[in-house]
Write an enzyme that holds these catalytic residues in place. Structure first.
Site, mmCIF file in Angstrom:
data_model
loop_
_atom_site.group_PDB
_atom_site.id
_atom_site.type_symbol
_atom_site.label_atom_id
_atom_site.label_comp_id
_atom_site.label_asym_id
_atom_site.label_seq_id
_atom_site.Cartn_x
_atom_site.Cartn_y
_atom_site.Cartn_z
ATOM 1 N N ASP A 35 162.611 37.354 -52.836
ATOM 2 C CA ASP A 35 162.332 37.580 -51.411
ATOM 3 C C ASP A 35 160.874 38.003 -51.150
ATOM 4 O OD1 ASP A 35 165.088 37.816 -52.068
ATOM 5 O OD2 ASP A 35 165.514 38.902 -50.219
ATOM 6 N N ASN A 94 170.525 36.764 -45.121
ATOM 7 C CA ASN A 94 171.086 37.391 -43.918
ATOM 8 C C ASN A 94 170.080 37.532 -42.780
ATOM 9 O OD1 ASN A 94 170.146 39.293 -46.031
ATOM 10 N ND2 ASN A 94 170.469 40.851 -44.454
ATOM 11 N N HIS A 95 168.773 37.421 -43.072
ATOM 12 C CA HIS A 95 167.768 37.522 -42.000
ATOM 13 C C HIS A 95 167.323 36.160 -41.464
ATOM 14 C CE1 HIS A 95 167.597 41.781 -42.492
ATOM 15 N NE2 HIS A 95 167.224 41.702 -43.755
ATOM 16 N N HIS A 176 172.615 34.932 -52.392
ATOM 17 C CA HIS A 176 171.998 36.037 -51.662
ATOM 18 C C HIS A 176 173.096 37.045 -51.315
ATOM 19 C CE1 HIS A 176 168.519 37.512 -49.424
ATOM 20 N NE2 HIS A 176 169.384 37.960 -48.553
ATOM 21 N N HIS A 201 168.353 39.362 -52.514
ATOM 22 C CA HIS A 201 168.731 40.242 -51.394
ATOM 23 C C HIS A 201 168.473 41.726 -51.638
ATOM 24 C CE1 HIS A 201 170.694 41.961 -47.884
ATOM 25 N NE2 HIS A 201 171.501 42.658 -48.666
HETATM 26 FE FE LIG Z 1 168.784 39.749 -47.497
HETATM 27 FE FE LIG Z 2 165.540 40.154 -48.543
#
Ligand SMILES: [Fe+2]
Ligand SMILES: [Fe+2]
Length: 290
Positions: A35, A94-95, A176, A201
């Protein structure tokens, strides 16, 4: 640069993979980058990537970009920047939908994937295929179902995603997820069917990079490309204030002690990994002090 390498104790022949015989068609390497967090993460990637290219000569570079826009989400401009820097495909998490301007881009740009087990009605797609040097790499993004919102089960939707890819030499799955149990389970579930299952994540790298019994490279979490001096990317003073006061606090991205975290997966046969090497690299010429 700190590194760890896990090699196959008993590498298996890949003759059965997609009906192919083992040959040079499977020879490839994949640099997967955890990430990317905010501008500091982006700058760290841009500085480290040429050094990593020189050192490892990866066939493919895949990066998780869910935190690239100020720590939350991604924009078309930033996705284009990553692709221009040599990232072959971008995975998310998730973003994904934090920035509205990315919605149409997720539909039109094949090289960016959001979790395949989101609802079908949500913008974007969960798989893509990229090709270099005559080698096709399928990329699948999944979201865990524990502590994260994903409309459908990762464990059932992975079958649909694998079928969507069709015939490819290699498959990388970015799982993730928050829970280590889901990630470990997905590794075993896909062992022998994909080249690699890499977890993202948590932004914290784990020490369990290895080859599973049937030749799938696995790691529970790759970590992040961003500031280690914060709290998983957030300025530590702000994260602590929120925890201490239990009141809302506006979070900003820390710029203290940026590192690139990733893994290099080497392959010589289709759908099998030969090794997985962890890459933990401080941004060149940056101070670790706050
Ligand atoms: Fe995430
Ligand atoms: Fe992240």
């Amino acid at each position: 640069m700190a590194e760890k390498q896990a090699s196959a104790p008993h590498a298996q022949a890949a003759g059965g993979a997609n009906g192919r015989s083992s040959s040079d068609r499977g020879r490839a390497s994949v640099l997967f980058i955890g990430d990317i967090v905010g501008g500091i993460g982006r700058r760290t990637l841009l500085e480290c990537l040429p050094l990593l290219r020189e050192r490892y000569e990866p066939t493919f570079v895949i990066a998780n970009g869910e935190n690239v826009a100020g720590g939350l989400g991604i924009t078309p401009k930033l996705a284009d920047e990553l692709i221009a820097a040599g990232v072959d495909a971008i995975t998310l998490g998730n973003h994904t939908y934090h920035r509205r301007e990315i919605y149409a881009y997720l539909e039109s740009e094949p090289r960016i994937v959001r979790p395949a087990n989101f609802l079908r009605s949500q913008p974007g797609h969960g798989t893509c295929v990229v090709e270099r040097d005559g080698v096709r790499l399928g990329v699948i993004n999944l979201s865990g179902n524990l502590y994260l919102r994903a409309g459908r089960s990762a464990f059932t939707e992975i079958e649909v995603a694998l079928a969507d890819l069709g015939s490819v030499e290699h498959i990388l799955v970015d799982m993730h997820a928050e829970a280590t149990s889901e990630k470990v389970a997905m590794g075993w579930h896909l062992d022998g069917r994909v080249t690699a299952v890499v977890g993202t994540h948590t932004h914290v790298p784990t020490a369990d990079g290895r080859l599973l019994n049937h030749g799938t490279a696995y790691i529970t979490d790759v970590g992040m490309t961003g500031p280690r001096g914060g709290v998983i990317g957030v300025k530590r003073e702000q994260a602590l204030e929120g925890l201490l006061t239990q009141m809302p606090v506006r979070f900003e991205t820390s710029d203290v002690d940026p590192w690139l975290m990733g893994v290099l997966i080497r392959c010589s046969q289709p759908l099998r990994a030969e090794s997985i090497e962890q890459i933990l690299m401080p941004r060149p010429n940056s101070s670790r002090a706050s």
